[in-house]
Design a protein around this motif. Structure first.
Motif, mmCIF file in Angstrom:
data_model
loop_
_atom_site.group_PDB
_atom_site.id
_atom_site.type_symbol
_atom_site.label_atom_id
_atom_site.label_comp_id
_atom_site.label_asym_id
_atom_site.label_seq_id
_atom_site.Cartn_x
_atom_site.Cartn_y
_atom_site.Cartn_z
ATOM 1 N N GLY A 227 0.832 -1.199 0.000
ATOM 2 C CA GLY A 227 0.000 0.000 0.000
ATOM 3 C C GLY A 227 0.860 1.239 0.000
ATOM 4 O O GLY A 227 2.062 1.186 0.263
ATOM 5 N N ASP A 228 0.233 2.345 -0.276
ATOM 6 C CA ASP A 228 0.952 3.615 -0.406
ATOM 7 C C ASP A 228 0.608 4.503 0.776
ATOM 8 O O ASP A 228 -0.432 5.161 0.788
ATOM 9 N N TYR A 229 1.464 4.480 1.798
ATOM 10 C CA TYR A 229 1.234 5.258 3.012
ATOM 11 C C TYR A 229 2.232 6.412 3.076
ATOM 12 O O TYR A 229 3.349 6.326 2.571
ATOM 13 N N GLU A 230 1.814 7.468 3.725
ATOM 14 C CA GLU A 230 2.722 8.558 4.058
ATOM 15 C C GLU A 230 2.443 8.999 5.486
ATOM 16 O O GLU A 230 1.322 8.864 5.982
ATOM 17 N N VAL A 231 3.470 9.484 6.161
ATOM 18 C CA VAL A 231 3.326 9.970 7.528
ATOM 19 C C VAL A 231 3.059 11.467 7.479
ATOM 20 O O VAL A 231 3.849 12.230 6.924
ATOM 21 N N GLU A 232 1.950 11.855 8.050
ATOM 22 C CA GLU A 232 1.565 13.275 8.099
ATOM 23 C C GLU A 232 1.846 13.772 9.521
ATOM 24 O O GLU A 232 1.180 13.364 10.469
ATOM 25 N N VAL A 233 2.836 14.645 9.655
ATOM 26 C CA VAL A 233 3.349 15.021 10.971
ATOM 27 C C VAL A 233 2.807 16.375 11.397
ATOM 28 O O VAL A 233 3.035 17.389 10.740
ATOM 29 N N GLY A 234 2.081 16.384 12.524
ATOM 30 C CA GLY A 234 1.725 17.626 13.195
ATOM 31 C C GLY A 234 2.755 17.941 14.261
ATOM 32 O O GLY A 234 3.464 17.043 14.729
ATOM 33 N N ARG A 235 2.850 19.179 14.661
ATOM 34 C CA ARG A 235 3.902 19.564 15.610
ATOM 35 C C ARG A 235 3.338 20.413 16.751
ATOM 36 O O ARG A 235 3.909 21.417 17.148
ATOM 37 N N ASP A 236 2.222 19.965 17.306
ATOM 38 C CA ASP A 236 1.625 20.672 18.430
ATOM 39 C C ASP A 236 2.305 20.240 19.736
ATOM 40 O O ASP A 236 2.553 19.047 19.940
ATOM 41 N N PRO A 237 2.588 21.174 20.628
ATOM 42 C CA PRO A 237 3.225 20.832 21.900
ATOM 43 C C PRO A 237 2.216 20.280 22.910
ATOM 44 O O PRO A 237 1.938 20.880 23.950
ATOM 45 N N ILE A 238 1.639 19.109 22.601
ATOM 46 C CA ILE A 238 0.569 18.564 23.431
ATOM 47 C C ILE A 238 1.114 17.554 24.437
ATOM 48 O O ILE A 238 2.189 16.995 24.270
ATOM 49 N N THR A 239 0.338 17.315 25.488
ATOM 50 C CA THR A 239 0.706 16.348 26.504
ATOM 51 C C THR A 239 0.341 14.937 26.050
ATOM 52 O O THR A 239 -0.403 14.748 25.072
ATOM 53 N N GLN A 240 0.839 13.960 26.781
ATOM 54 C CA GLN A 240 0.504 12.570 26.492
ATOM 55 C C GLN A 240 -0.997 12.340 26.622
ATOM 56 O O GLN A 240 -1.600 11.641 25.793
ATOM 57 N N THR A 241 -1.607 12.930 27.635
ATOM 58 C CA THR A 241 -3.052 12.774 27.830
ATOM 59 C C THR A 241 -3.823 13.324 26.641
ATOM 60 O O THR A 241 -4.775 12.690 26.155
ATOM 61 N N ARG A 242 -3.400 14.464 26.147
ATOM 62 C CA ARG A 242 -4.085 15.067 25.000
ATOM 63 C C ARG A 242 -3.868 14.226 23.737
ATOM 64 O O ARG A 242 -4.786 14.082 22.910
#
Length: 298
Positions: free
Chosen positions: A66-81
């Motif tokens: 399959g053709d997958y790509e990783v889409e990376v967000g960079r929010d400074p969130i906690t583990q709980t969030r």
């Protein structure tokens, strides 16, 4: 907006390869949409473990159909969030040091990304007390020491269940001041952590203890939503294939973070104290010896 009539009248000559590609595009038409990449949404903070986990996921995808790509967000969130986002289908993959509680909440991909390295614990200490640690020869000697942990940390149960005395505080930064001031003897840290933490507290005369290491199984897994078992299986299969091909170990040992930790910690020359981890689930793949780092590997 351009119309057909505003396009250039002179059309450039296309070579055979370009013509074949154009013809294929015209013939397939809408079917190209079906073969579009599938995005796997993750969130990467500035913690080096996040970059490592994203890299490991990319390696797994090299071996997945399959053709997958990783889409990376960079929010400074906690583990709980991050867990909340995964459960709300706002993310597809995350990573955590695992225990029974989180494995009941999320779907783990039971491939330890750090080969168990998080379970190798060395100590931040006041260097004036190094002589006391030099005298530790056996487990009874170890039990005479006290160990600092943050309130609610899963390591507390591991240490206490093995007969070690733990002193806790609700504030992470307090731990550094408490060990410097002698409120407890040692602050156990994963081998990836202490030098960065010491650099963040240059005002405190602290050091990494020279000779000892606690060793317990502590897997660091990728997780997905329980609603996505097919995705979990695909990623697990990809990681297994990467490990069998030598690609995963090449990534693990070649990562600066890992190489630096193994070099600076001098693990192979430390006195190991194996501990049982009662927070592991029965499904932890302890029988897969190739998954786990041992001191003999170093």
């Amino acid at each position: 907006m351009l119309s057909l009539f505003s396009l250039p009248r002179r059309i450039p000559r296309l070579g055979p390869k370009a013509l074949r590609g154009l013809t294929l595009t015209l013939l397939l038409g809408g079917s190209l949409t079906a073969s579009a990449q599938t995005a796997l949404r993750v969130n990467q903070t500035d913690h080096p473990l996040d970059a490592y986990a994203v890299g490991a996921l990319r390696i797994a995808l090299e071996y997945i159909e399959g053709d997958y790509e990783v889409e990376v967000g960079r929010d400074p969130i906690t583990q709980t969030r991050a867990i909340e986002r995964l459960e709300a289908d706002q993310m597809d993959v995350m990573w955590l040091a695992s225990n029974r509680e989180v494995e009941e909440q999320l779907l783990p991909i039971r491939f330890p990304l750090l080969k168990g390295l998080l379970g190798y614990r060395i100590f931040i200490i006041n260097p004036k007390r190094q002589s006391r640690f030099d005298q530790v020869e056996d487990f009874e000697d170890l039990k005479q020491l006290t160990f600092g942990q943050g309130a609610g940390w899963p390591d507390i149960k591991i240490l206490e269940s093995n007969g070690l005395e733990v002193i806790t505080t609700s504030k992470y930064d307090n731990l550094f001041y408490m060990v410097e001031g002698g409120r407890f003897d040692a602050f156990p840290r994963g081998v990836l952590e202490p030098w960065t933490e010491l650099a963040a507290h240059p005002d405190l005369p602290l050091a990494v203890e020279d000779n000892l290491v606690l060793v317990y199984k502590l897997p660091f897994y990728l997780f997905v939503s329980p609603d996505k078992p097919e995705l979990a299986q695909a990623i697990h299969d990809g990681l297994d294939q990467a490990l069998a091909a030598g690609r995963f170990d090449e990534y693990f040992y070649g990562t600066d973070m890992i190489e630096d930790a193994l070099t600076r910690s001098n693990l192979k020359n430390r006195r190991p104290f194996p501990l049982e981890n009662p927070t592991l689930t029965e499904e932890t793949p302890l029988e897969r010896e190739e998954y786990w780092l041992t001191l003999d590997d170093l």
